[in-house]
Design a protein around this motif. Structure first.
Motif, PDB file in Angstrom:
ATOM      1  N   PRO B  90      38.088  62.781  80.248  1.00 58.49           N
ATOM      2  CA  PRO B  90      39.114  62.891  79.767  1.00 58.49           C
ATOM      3  C   PRO B  90      39.399  63.346  78.209  1.00 58.49           C
ATOM      4  O   PRO B  90      39.099  63.017  77.142  1.00 58.49           O
ATOM      5  CB  PRO B  90      39.657  61.633  79.819  1.00 58.49           C
ATOM      6  N   ASP B  91      40.680  63.971  77.640  1.00 55.97           N
ATOM      7  CA  ASP B  91      40.588  64.500  76.892  1.00 55.97           C
ATOM      8  C   ASP B  91      41.141  63.256  75.830  1.00 55.97           C
ATOM      9  O   ASP B  91      40.712  63.578  74.596  1.00 55.97           O
ATOM     10  CB  ASP B  91      42.612  65.227  76.462  1.00 55.97           C
ATOM     11  N   GLY B  92      41.939  62.615  75.922  1.00 58.35           N
ATOM     12  CA  GLY B  92      42.312  61.203  75.531  1.00 58.35           C
ATOM     13  C   GLY B  92      40.892  60.056  74.748  1.00 58.35           C
ATOM     14  O   GLY B  92      41.208  59.471  74.259  1.00 58.35           O
ATOM     15  N   ALA B  93      40.126  60.464  75.949  1.00 62.91           N
ATOM     16  CA  ALA B  93      38.938  59.286  75.724  1.00 62.91           C
ATOM     17  C   ALA B  93      38.337  59.486  75.039  1.00 62.91           C
ATOM     18  O   ALA B  93      37.969  60.509  74.133  1.00 62.91           O
ATOM     19  CB  ALA B  93      37.973  59.661  77.378  1.00 62.91           C
TER      20      ALA B  93
ATOM     21  N   LYS C  36      43.414  68.902  83.270  1.00 66.79           N
ATOM     22  CA  LYS C  36      42.254  68.351  84.281  1.00 66.79           C
ATOM     23  C   LYS C  36      41.943  66.474  83.385  1.00 66.79           C
ATOM     24  O   LYS C  36      41.142  66.019  83.472  1.00 66.79           O
ATOM     25  CB  LYS C  36      40.939  69.198  84.374  1.00 66.79           C
ATOM     26  N   GLY C  37      42.201  67.799  81.703  1.00 63.11           N
ATOM     27  CA  GLY C  37      42.020  66.485  80.927  1.00 63.11           C
ATOM     28  C   GLY C  37      43.084  65.040  81.307  1.00 63.11           C
ATOM     29  O   GLY C  37      42.975  64.331  80.416  1.00 63.11           O
ATOM     30  N   GLU C  38      44.146  65.120  82.041  1.00 59.58           N
ATOM     31  CA  GLU C  38      44.857  63.977  81.564  1.00 59.58           C
ATOM     32  C   GLU C  38      44.357  63.030  82.622  1.00 59.58           C
ATOM     33  O   GLU C  38      43.506  63.274  82.830  1.00 59.58           O
ATOM     34  CB  GLU C  38      46.737  64.260  82.656  1.00 59.58           C
ATOM     35  N   PRO C  39      44.970  61.615  81.787  1.00 61.59           N
ATOM     36  CA  PRO C  39      44.258  60.647  82.103  1.00 61.59           C
ATOM     37  C   PRO C  39      45.542  60.350  84.107  1.00 61.59           C
ATOM     38  O   PRO C  39      45.829  60.777  83.934  1.00 61.59           O
ATOM     39  CB  PRO C  39      44.628  59.274  81.697  1.00 61.59           C
ATOM     40  N   TRP C  51      45.716  52.022  74.468  1.00 62.05           N
ATOM     41  CA  TRP C  51      45.316  50.803  73.828  1.00 62.05           C
ATOM     42  C   TRP C  51      45.991  50.144  72.516  1.00 62.05           C
ATOM     43  O   TRP C  51      46.984  50.889  71.982  1.00 62.05           O
ATOM     44  CB  TRP C  51      44.425  52.361  72.812  1.00 62.05           C
TER      45      TRP C  51
END
Lengths: 157, 358, 116, 384, 174
Positions: B90-93, C36-39, C51
């Protein structure tokens, strides 16, 4: 309580109420009364708290668009005495406003939100009057009004 | 007689004769590595199909029945599928930690293989602190879960990781205490010693009720430690969708999956070793004839049979029980299992001193 | 095989995982798009940061665990010699557990074991 | 009076919430793509640790505006649409609509049709509760009961398929009676089903009800007081779990329910377990009703004579029936034409859902799933 | 902000009190778990109870009830004749606009003009199998078929013309 008794009792509580004859005549024979929007909240409190009435169960709350005006319809029932009653109230179609009864019957919270988005009725003093079913940021007309047309999704038969 | 240890010794002799010592060592290491990887992958395939069949039969279904004979190759097909899937980050990881976590899980699972005696005299390293080693290394597993959950930048993952952190550390206590019961009885931490001590009967039989209690505690605790239902709070499908591995996909997910199953195998192997005698055949006192017949069954079959029986029990739990809630899970550990196993350890000690066991 | 087996095992684990991931990156044809990259949060864009300082009761368990686990490590050497030591070992462990149990009861009374 | 619940502002309006780090509140979306919501329900949950501070339903993912749709359909046609509302008790939905239309038309329903309708209602109720039971256990992490529940449900579906021609959205009821007569095999099949059910009913206790983990998960969770239940407009098993007598079949009997012997199931505990037990016991009451009727189906017509084009007189009509989820009200406002002027469906799920925030506050995330299970939410029923 | 959360005690078994109660709780709990395990073990060993239908394999023996509502078809007899008079009752009865009756006038042998169907277009993709058209048809021209495998690659294939090409109305059907 029988309809006749209810009638006298309600005339006592709110002399301005008018009784609608013949509404739902065949069915269960529920008493139907018409009230002014301004009288509604005080009447509702009395209906809920009066020991001989005790209408504690609001089982249906809806609105009807009559093209000239809107009518709010409240179906009330008492879980102790098992009597039912219908309260109707005419609203101005251009600026529909009525007091919220969600403080008296909690179920009115969701039902009023539904009526708010579907008919555009503004419930005064509702704790959280936001869109419930329609998507966030919905703008435009209220879907259940008679003049609503969804150009995109409506299939004409 | 044909046995694993025999083959290993023959091979070692032949290699020592043919090559110089350094080369021998290297070749042996390579062979061991390949063997472990093979065992690892094989276990994954077998356990997955086993779980699916067990669950299907308990749920009055047929289970996988399309790929291969009676669906036995289903997990192979699944592996191929997972292999060609995209392992998304994921992008935010936190990318580094996100990719690191499955490696840690795998390393832990692999390291736990070292002290396990798969057959008579067939062990990678018969260290003298074997039991301590297992409980020490298995503690690292929680770190991989925490890293995975935290680095995913996903709220479900975070919750799952936090939960499993509390859960695994709690249950480690009663697992450790019930293991200690056996250590007290044998007086050794070495796996081979523990197995030898069960020559004339497994601990579960000759240890009376206290050892049975320790065994039950152990099974419950390791079920929780491996995050299996009814203690699968870290995944908690109906609450957290997939818990700590929500964001993992493709091969990275498969590694977690594999590590989970191998961990189940390992804890069951430890359980079988400590309580059911490991590779030791079933012996009854001094019935020599009976014991001889039992000896003819290869030791590896004894070991795998016992282990798979315990694995089946753990699967049986999973497909019967509803999941606990997190506070109940911890209540169970702190209010029931821990006091019980503490008292049980005292009783076992008294028993060992009085020599009440056989 | 001795201690060198641990090195073998670590290398095997890393090699196995690494090769598997490498193969999958070579085999697949990845498509790209922004979603795709979204949580994953049930298909709804996530609300606020993930966080943050969580108010969790877990850390108390970690603290209690730490106490107990250290005690547990002390128990290992004791367990090995318990049988040969005889009654002294039993009395020792009873005292040890008694102290531990008092601590446990204290934590329980303080509500540390109550889930927040 | 009900207990006032504090209104916590939505995080989007209040920048101090939403993960600023100070309050430690985590806002999590549960649904629409979530295993526990059984459909496209979207809940925004404010969590403090594992404790729920607020649950806010966001509806409308499957809103098809059935009420608006029905305004353009004739009185015969609109009934089929209502099968898609609460699809698990689609037959009972159709029944409610037919009752309302019949009230307006003032037609007498032949006794055979009445019995058939009641039989089908009760079978539908059992089927619905079976699915709920399986899904509820699955929400709590026990997967096996789901398949066991489907074994019984399948045999009901087979009965439905044979007589009505469809398994889920039967559309068997027409104004004036039922669409077709019963299939000749009907009685035998229903008896066979009842035997199967009685043979397997103890398994429900063994697998789920008696299980200690399950009981711990359900007892004292999601307490709903009788006053709150009434105030929130709850109905069906949700309200009866709190001891509120609200079975429409008993209070305002329709069809032949007043001639039947059955109990209104009531529990007083008001927690999740009470709601669970209500449904389990309700299934047995349904079996009891079916037992009374299955050998006594009167001969005669299965449909009353009605005109080809139905027209309701001017006025408004309301019918209340008891679906598997609670009270379904159908409110028809007629202008005297062939189509209803306005239809309102008072769906049980909508009111039952509104209580979720109230009962979930202060409990754990895992409990929320259990509570949603005991409310037995069917999302199309809520959104309509 | 104030947060008055009406906190309820997390449930555990109501403690029976004392050490006896503690042991009783453990005993009862373990027993209930064992009962459940016995049940799953029963099914694990009794494969006869398996209820799975192996659907695509049992196509031949699959027996759908004759009332099953699969799709609307128009039966033709061996002379390629159907019973549809083109009265459009089905079209009116349909809630979804699934059926379109396209009529034409044909000249009969005796010179009279008569309305007959040219095409009866049926949109399977819109159909909800509600059976209203079948009930509405005065001449039983359409029936429900028991087919159910309707998936196709192109949705245009779901739009069907029910009358066969060149078919005629049956004698005597008015």
């Amino acid at each position: 309580m029988l309809n006749e008794e209810l009638k006298t009792k309600i005339t006592e509580l709110l002399p301005a109420a008018t009784f609608e004859e013949g509404g739902d005549p065949i069915a269960i024979g529920w008493l139907t009364i018409q009230v002014e929007p301004g009288d509604w909240l005080s009447l509702a409190q009395k209906l809920r708290n009066d020991n001989s009435l005790l209408f504690d169960y609001l089982f249906c709350l809806t609105c009807i668009d009559w093209k000239t005006h809107l009518t709010m319809v409240y179906h009330l029932s008492s879980t102790r005495y098992r009597h039912n009653m219908v309260v109707k109230s005419k609203l101005d179609r251009n600026k529909p406003e009525i007091e919220s009864v969600s403080a008296i019957w909690r179920t009115a919270d969701f039902h009023e939100r539904e009526v708010y988005e579907m008919f555009g009725v503004n419930f005064l003093n509702h704790p959280d009057l936001r869109l419930l079913i329609l998507p966030d940021g919905w703008e435009g007309k209220n879907p259940l009004r008679k003049d609503f047309e969804d150009a995109v999704n409506m299939i004409k038969l | 007689m044909w046995s694993f240890s025999h083959i290993a010794n023959e091979m070692h002799e032949w290699l020592s004769k043919t090559f110089n010592p350094t080369l021998t060592l290297i070749i042996e290491m390579v062979i061991a590595g390949v063997a472990v990887i093979g065992l690892f992958a094989g276990l994954g395939l077998v356990l997955v199909i086993m779980e699916r069949k067990v669950s299907a039969w308990m749920q009055i279904r047929l289970g996988p029945n399309r790929v291969g004979p009676k669906g036995m190759l289903q997990s192979l097909a699944d592996t191929v599928k997972l292999l060609v899937k995209e392992g998304l980050t994921p992008d935010g990881a936190d990318k580094f930690l996100f990719n690191l976590a499955p490696f840690i899980a795998m390393i832990v699972a692999m390291l736990l293989m070292a002290p396990i005696a798969f057959a008579r005299d067939f062990q990678l390293w018969d260290m003298n602190i074997g039991v301590l080693y297992v409980s020490a290394v298995s503690s690292i597993m929680v770190i991989s879960i925490l890293i995975a959950g935290w680095s995913s930048n996903n709220k479900y993952s975070l919750m799952g990781a936090m939960r499993s952190g509390a859960q695994i550390v709690s249950y480690e206590l009663s697992a450790g205490l019930s293991v200690l019961a056996i250590v007290v009885l044998t007086g050794s931490l070495q796996v081979s010693d523990i197995i030898q001590s069960q020559k004339d009967g497994w601990w579960i039989f000759k240890g009376h009720i206290p050892v049975i209690i320790a065994f039950v505690t152990f099974i419950i605790a390791v079920t929780a430690e491996t995050n299996r239902a009814p203690f699968d709070l870290a995944e908690a499908e109906s609450e957290l969708t997939a818990g700590f591995h929500t964001e993992y996909s493709g091969m990275k997910f498969a590694l977690f999956f594999l590590a989970e199953y191998v961990n189940v195998f390992i804890v069951c192997a430890i359980g079988a070793t400590l309580f059911l005698g490991g590779w030791m055949p079933f012996h009854i006192g001094n019935w020599t004839d009976f014991n001889h017949v039992m000896d003819y069954i290869p030791s590896s079959i004894w070991f795998f049979g016992k282990t798979f029986f315990l694995i089946f029990v753990i699967m049986w739990f999973r497909w019967t029980f509803p999941r606990l809630r997190i506070d109940q899970l911890l209540n169970l550990e702190w209010k029931y299992l821990l006091p019980i196993s503490m008292i049980n350890l005292v009783v076992v000690t008294a028993m060992a001193i009085l020599k009440w066991h056989f | 095989m001795g201690a060198s087996s641990l090195i073998v095992l670590i290398i095997a684990a890393v090699a196995f995982s690494g090769i598997a991931i490498l193969i999958s990156t070579f085999v697949l044809k990845a498509s790209t798009n922004k979603q795709k990259g979204e949580p994953y949060e049930c298909g709804i864009p996530t609300h606020g940061k993930t966080w943050i300082q969580l108010n969790v009761g877990y850390y108390l368990f970690a603290l209690i665990f730490l106490i107990f686990d250290v005690e547990l490590v002390f128990l290992y050497p004791w367990a090995v010699v318990a049988k040969s030591m005889g009654w002294v070992a039993l009395i020792e462990i009873v005292i040890f557990f008694f102290i531990l149990f008092m601590g446990f009861l204290y934590a329980h009374k303080k509500g540390a074991l109550k889930w927040m | 009076m009900y207990r006032q619940t504090e209104i916590i502002n939505d995080a989007s309006q209040n920048p101090s919430l939403g993960g600023s780090g100070e309050t430690g509140d985590l806002i999590i979306n549960v649904g629409p793509q979530h295993p526990a919501t059984h459909g496209v329900l979207h809940l925004v949950i404010t969590l403090n640790g594992e404790t729920i501070k607020k649950v806010e339903p966001h509806l409308g993912f499957i809103h098809r505006s059935i009420e608006k749709m029905c305004e353009s359909l004739s009185y015969r046609q609109f009934i089929y649409v209502t099968s898609r509302m609460d699809y698990l008790s689609s037959h009972i939905n159709n029944h409610a609509c037919a009752l309302c239309v019949e009230k307006g038309l003032q037609v007498e329903i032949p006794p055979r049709a009445q019995v058939i309708r009641v039989l089908m209602d009760e079978l539908t109720r059992i089927a619905s509760h079976e699915l709920w039971w399986g899904a509820m256990a699955m929400d709590l992490g026990a997967f096996t009961p789901f398949f066991h529940a489907f074994r019984e449900r399948e045999s009901i579906n087979d009965i439905m398929e044979e007589t009505c021609g469809a398994r889920l959205t039967m559309n068997y009821i027409v104004p004036g009676g039922v669409m077709q007569d019963l299939h000749p095999n009907f009685q035998n099949k229903v008896k066979a089903f009842m035997q199967l059910y009685k043979r397997k009913i103890h398994e429900y206790d063994e697998l789920v009800t008696g299980n200690i983990i399950f009981q711990n998960r359900m007892k004292n969770i999601g307490y709903l007081s009788p006053e709150d239940a009434i105030s929130y407009g709850c109905s069906g098993p949700t309200a009866r779990g709190s001891g509120v007598s609200c079975d429409i079949r008993k209070i305002y009997p329709y069809e032949i329910y007043d001639k039947l012997e059955f109990d209104e199931v009531l529990e007083t505990a008001g927690d999740s377990f009470a709601r669970y037990m209500i449904r389990i016991r309700e299934m047995q009451q349904s079996i009891r009703i079916i037992e009374q009727l299955i050998d006594n189906i009167p001969e005669g017509d299965f449909q009353a004579k009605t005109k080809a084009v139905l027209k309701l007189p001017k006025g408004d009509f309301y019918s209340r029936v008891e679906t598997a989820r609670g009270e379904l009200g159908v409110y028809i406002v007629s202008e005297g034409g062939t189509t209803p002027y306005r239809i309102k469906f008072r769906s049980p799920g909508f009111s039952n859902l509104s209580v979720l925030d109230h009962i979930a506050r202060g409990s754990k995330l895992g409990d929320l799933v259990a509570m949603m299970g005991t409310l037995d939410l069917v999302i199309p029923d809520i959104d309509r | 902000m104030s947060k008055e959360i009406n906190h309820k005690e997390p449930s555990s078994i109501p403690p029976s009190g004392g050490w006896g109660g503690y042991i009783k709780d453990v005993y009862r709990g373990v027993k209930s778990l064992l009962v459940g395990m016995k049940r799953t073990m029963y099914y694990f060993t009794h494969h006869k109870e398996i209820i799975t239908q192996q659907y695509p394999d049992n196509r031949e023996t699959l027996d759908l009830p004759d009332r099953f509502k699969g799709e609307v078809v128009m039966p033709h007899d061996e002379k390629n004749e159907h019973r549809c008079t083109g009265c459009q009752a089905c079209e009116l009865a349909c809630p979804n606009g699934t059926i379109k009756v396209i009529t034409q006038s044909v000249i009969l042998a005796d010179g009279r003009k008569k309305k007959a169907i040219d095409k009866l277009v049926y949109h399977l993709e819109l159909c909800t199998m509600c059976n209203l058209c079948i009930v509405a048809c005065p001449s039983d021209a359409i029936v429900m078929a028991q087919t159910f495998e309707h998936s196709v690659f192109d949705r245009n294939e779901l739009t069907k013309i029910l009358n066969n090409p060149g078919s005629k109305i049956m004698e005597g059907v008015e």
